[in-house]
Design a protein around this motif. Sequence first.
Motif, PDB file in Angstrom:
ATOM      1  N   ASP A 180       0.685  -1.231  -0.185  1.00  0.00           N
ATOM      2  CA  ASP A 180      -0.093   0.023  -0.043  1.00  0.00           C
ATOM      3  C   ASP A 180       0.648   1.256  -0.122  1.00  0.00           C
ATOM      4  N   ILE A 181       2.070   1.224  -0.585  1.00  0.00           N
ATOM      5  CA  ILE A 181       3.012   2.240  -0.535  1.00  0.00           C
ATOM      6  C   ILE A 181       3.178   2.857  -2.044  1.00  0.00           C
ATOM      7  N   ASN A 182       3.012   4.146  -2.122  1.00  0.00           N
ATOM      8  CA  ASN A 182       3.198   4.766  -3.285  1.00  0.00           C
ATOM      9  C   ASN A 182       4.517   4.780  -3.747  1.00  0.00           C
ATOM     10  N   TYR A 183       4.894   4.732  -4.970  1.00  0.00           N
ATOM     11  CA  TYR A 183       6.389   4.693  -5.427  1.00  0.00           C
ATOM     12  C   TYR A 183       7.124   5.931  -4.890  1.00  0.00           C
ATOM     13  N   ILE A 184       6.558   7.083  -5.162  1.00  0.00           N
ATOM     14  CA  ILE A 184       7.091   8.587  -4.657  1.00  0.00           C
ATOM     15  C   ILE A 184       7.194   8.517  -3.116  1.00  0.00           C
ATOM     16  N   GLU A 185       6.491   8.064  -2.541  1.00  0.00           N
ATOM     17  CA  GLU A 185       6.560   8.052  -1.002  1.00  0.00           C
ATOM     18  C   GLU A 185       7.774   7.161  -0.456  1.00  0.00           C
ATOM     19  N   LEU A 186       7.916   5.754  -1.205  1.00  0.00           N
ATOM     20  CA  LEU A 186       8.923   5.100  -0.603  1.00  0.00           C
ATOM     21  C   LEU A 186      10.276   5.787  -1.227  1.00  0.00           C
ATOM     22  N   ALA A 187      10.311   6.299  -2.489  1.00  0.00           N
ATOM     23  CA  ALA A 187      11.525   7.030  -2.677  1.00  0.00           C
ATOM     24  C   ALA A 187      12.111   8.203  -1.744  1.00  0.00           C
TER      25      ALA A 187
ATOM     26  N   GLU B  38      15.285   8.316   0.280  1.00  0.00           N
ATOM     27  CA  GLU B  38      16.073   9.549   0.418  1.00  0.00           C
ATOM     28  C   GLU B  38      16.486   9.881   1.655  1.00  0.00           C
ATOM     29  N   ASP B  39      15.579  10.020   2.304  1.00  0.00           N
ATOM     30  CA  ASP B  39      15.713  10.282   3.825  1.00  0.00           C
ATOM     31  C   ASP B  39      16.961   9.645   4.808  1.00  0.00           C
TER      32      ASP B  39
END
Length: 239
Positions: A145-152, A156-157
């Motif tokens: 349930d994770i969007n690809y940009i959220e995971l990116a 990065e963090d």
Amino acid sequence: MIILPAIDIKDGNCVRLFKGDYSTVQKVAESPYIAAQRFADAGATWMHMVDLDGAKDAKLVNADLIADVAKSSGLSVEVGGGIRDMKAVEYYLSRGINRVILGSAAVKDPQFVVDAVKNYGDKIVVGIDAKDGMVRAEGWIDSSDINYIELAKRMEDVGVKTIVFTDIDQDGTLAGPNLKQLDDLVHQVDCNIIASGGVAVLKDIINLAELDVYGAICGKAIYSGNLDLKLALEMTRKI
């Protein structure tokens, strides 16, 4: 932009899949050694390798073969598939592999990514594979349930510098990369983005270069003859 010709290994063979479906496996070269040599002869400097059995079984399966092919090729190599613990990371890096790709681990064991980055810095790459914008894992079999940009952004963090992004619906289709999703990703994070999936012709390479992505993985297009690797490499050096 760098071009990374790809070798996917299943049962010791150099194969390609259609949209990540293991039932569509097709042998595309006499051997991974011959494929790697052709890449080197065309002028490639990098190569992308995936242990498909490892990705599905969540462990290293073809690692010895991959390490040997990489060594014999003389190319810089990044490897993904089945890398789920530090021992697997160490196995590849100790055998001359330049970068290892953590895929499913980024979803299921984020602390492992944190520890790997702490130990090995930019030798750790995260692979984000998405279908309809949502991340998949375990050889693309498990949804999340994770969007690809959220995971990116999460990656990065924690210090990840390079991300390989694959739109599963484009992979192996020769239908062109998902430029919209890639453009969104490039503008949302400062990581180096390597585009994977759908590259078919020189125009696709030009489009990706214009997005200012760091790299482009090319597989089926090279094996099918749709893309002249030597010509593509020469063109990217001029862009």
